[in-house]
Design a protein around this motif. Structure first.
Motif, PDB file in Angstrom:
ATOM      1  N   UNK A  72       0.611  -1.358   0.118  1.00 46.60           N
ATOM      2  CA  UNK A  72      -0.042  -0.100   0.068  1.00 46.60           C
ATOM      3  C   UNK A  72       0.760   1.271  -0.010  1.00 46.60           C
ATOM      4  N   UNK A  73       1.825   1.095   0.842  1.00 48.41           N
ATOM      5  CA  UNK A  73       2.614   2.426   0.954  1.00 48.41           C
ATOM      6  C   UNK A  73       3.979   2.545   0.451  1.00 48.41           C
ATOM      7  N   UNK A  74       4.493   1.184  -0.443  1.00 48.29           N
ATOM      8  CA  UNK A  74       5.566   0.750  -0.758  1.00 48.29           C
ATOM      9  C   UNK A  74       6.490   0.505   0.369  1.00 48.29           C
ATOM     10  N   UNK A  75       6.132   0.273   1.555  1.00 48.50           N
ATOM     11  CA  UNK A  75       6.907   0.319   2.686  1.00 48.50           C
ATOM     12  C   UNK A  75       8.002  -0.995   2.854  1.00 48.50           C
ATOM     13  N   UNK A  76       9.041  -1.212   3.662  1.00 51.81           N
ATOM     14  CA  UNK A  76       9.904  -2.061   3.404  1.00 51.81           C
ATOM     15  C   UNK A  76      10.566  -2.327   5.011  1.00 51.81           C
TER      16      UNK A  76
END
Length: 197
Positions: free
Chosen positions: A121-125
């Protein structure tokens, strides 16, 4: 006549022997429930439903279940990939690690080695070497070093805790914060990386 009598007696003896209960050849062998799994499954690809809706997809090369152990648990010694899907079966979150341990009673996951979480969703890693997932408390936490990419910046440190959606989190001991220059990042779907200067 004597010969016929002998044949009949012999036949009756054979029938009598054949009608006896068979003796089982099973040998009792004690196994250690802490060391011997009650179930071993290889090359697992499974879907898990929650409240009648398909929510998770799990894949692993090896799944060992220790249901008779003092603390019933599952182990994934060769790693596991878990994906959460939305109502349209689109992957929301992917979790990968080198090995995992699941305590059935506590509903607690211990993810170890190259733990990588990607929230699309937020391109979080999120990258770390150990992460716990407490399903009863609906939270993730870790005291290991952690690398978090979120909201256009990288934050690194120790003492991580977040909700299950990774939408809010706390990092108690921050070591570094770096901005991410998104103009130099590859554009999703383009297949090309922009050159960095």
């Amino acid at each position: 006549m004597r010969t016929l009598g002998r044949i009949i007696v012999s036949l009756l003896a054979i029938v009598a022997i054949g009608c006896k209960d068979e003796v089982s050849g099973v040998v009792e062998h004690a196994t250690d429930p802490e060391a011997v799994p009650t179930m071993k499954t290889i090359d697992v690809q499974t879907i898990i439903s929650d409240n009648g809706r398909t929510r998770y997809r799990i894949s692993t090369p090896l799944w060992l279940m220790f249901e008779e152990a003092k603390k019933p648990h599952w182990t994934f010694p060769k790693g596991v990939t878990a994906q959460e899907m939305d109502s349209l079966y689109k992957v929301i979150t992917t979790i990968k690690c080198d090995s995992a341990y699941f305590d059935e009673r506590a509903q607690l996951w211990d993810l170890q080695g190259n733990v990588r979480i990607t929230a699309s969703a937020g391109m979080d890693n999120i990258l770390t070497d150990q992460l716990y997932w407490d399903q009863m408390a609906h939270r993730f936490y870790s005291d290991a070093f952690i690398h978090v990419e979120k909201g256009g910046r990288v934050i690194e440190g120790y003492g991580y805790e977040s909700n299950e959606q990774f939408s809010t989190y706390t990092l108690r001991k921050v070591e570094a914060i770096f901005p991410i220059d998104e103009s130099k990042m590859p554009h999703p779907g383009s297949g090309k990386e922009q050159k960095q200067e």
